[in-house]
Design an enzyme around this catalytic site. Sequence first.
Site, PDB file in Angstrom:
ATOM      1  CD1 TRP A 115       6.895   2.692   1.072  1.00  0.00           C
ATOM      2  CD2 TRP A 115       6.331   0.460   1.349  1.00  0.00           C
ATOM      3  NE1 TRP A 115       7.762   1.886   1.937  1.00  0.00           N
ATOM      4  CE2 TRP A 115       7.406   0.563   2.260  1.00  0.00           C
ATOM      5  CE3 TRP A 115       5.744  -0.788   1.431  1.00  0.00           C
ATOM      6  CZ2 TRP A 115       8.206  -0.358   2.895  1.00  0.00           C
ATOM      7  CZ3 TRP A 115       6.513  -1.910   2.172  1.00  0.00           C
ATOM      8  CH2 TRP A 115       7.591  -1.598   2.997  1.00  0.00           C
ATOM      9  CB  ILE A 118       1.450  -1.531  -0.727  1.00  0.00           C
ATOM     10  CG1 ILE A 118       2.245  -2.428  -1.630  1.00  0.00           C
ATOM     11  CG2 ILE A 118       0.356  -2.303   0.297  1.00  0.00           C
ATOM     12  CD1 ILE A 118       3.242  -2.976  -0.552  1.00  0.00           C
ATOM     13  CB  CYS A 119      -0.039   2.219   2.002  1.00  0.00           C
ATOM     14  SG  CYS A 119       0.545   0.764   3.011  1.00  0.00           S
ATOM     15  CB  VAL A 120      -0.698   5.463  -2.246  1.00  0.00           C
ATOM     16  CG1 VAL A 120      -1.528   6.599  -3.060  1.00  0.00           C
ATOM     17  CG2 VAL A 120      -0.217   6.102  -1.080  1.00  0.00           C
TER      18      VAL A 120
END
Length: 216
Positions: A115, A118-120
Site C-alpha cells: 500500500w 506503508i510499502c511505498v
Amino acid sequence: MTFRNGLASLLRPEDSVLVLIDHQPYQLANLNSHDPHMVVNNSAALAKSAKVFNVPTILTSVVADRGGLIFPQITEVFPGQEVIDRTFINTWEDQKVVDAVKATRRKQLVIAGLWTEICVAMPAIQALGEGWDVTVITDASGAVSVEAHEVAIQRMIAAGANMMTWLALAAEWQRDWARVETAVALTEVIKQHAAGSGIAYLWEQQLLNTPVTTAA
C-alpha cells in the site's frame, strides 16, 4: 546530484530503475483508494512500459505464502524473473532488494506498490535520505483509503519525492515520437492499457484507412 527543475530533472530510461512492491492479492483485497481493476491495469502498463524501454525492473513481495503471488499481469511481462520475497515491511531494509537496485548502477529510482502509506512511503523516504532520486507512480499504487493514499503522497513530497502517473512516465521516457525503436512498442501498451487514448488511436487508424466517397 538531484535536479528539481530543468531538462536534467526529467526521467530517462537509461538512468531509471523500477521497483514494483507487493502487488499481491492480500493488499488488493483491502485497497480502497482506487478502483482495484485500474490498479491492476496500471501496474501492468507500468511493467510493460519498463520492458519497452529496457528499464531494469525489480519485483518484490512480502510473505508471499500468506499474501499471495504478485499479479500474473506483472510477472508475465518478465517470464522467469525471480520475485524477491521479503519479511521486512520496508523494502529498503531488505539488503537483497537494495543490492539488486545498486547493481543496475542507476540513480533514478521509480517505485510503485501496495500500500502507498506503508510499502511505498517507507522505502521512498529511506532511499531519499540516502541520496536517491525517487519517483512514485501514484496510479500503479494504492492504499486502504483515499485519505491514506493522499497523506502518504504529501509525506513523500515533503521528503523530496516526485509524483507521476504511469502514462506520464512512459511519455517522459519516450520524449520524442521520432524514436521509432520504442514508439511502436509503446503505442501497443497505450492501445492495451490507456483506455480512451488507445481506442482513439484505433479509431484514427480506422478513419485513415476508410476510403472517402465522392459524388458521381
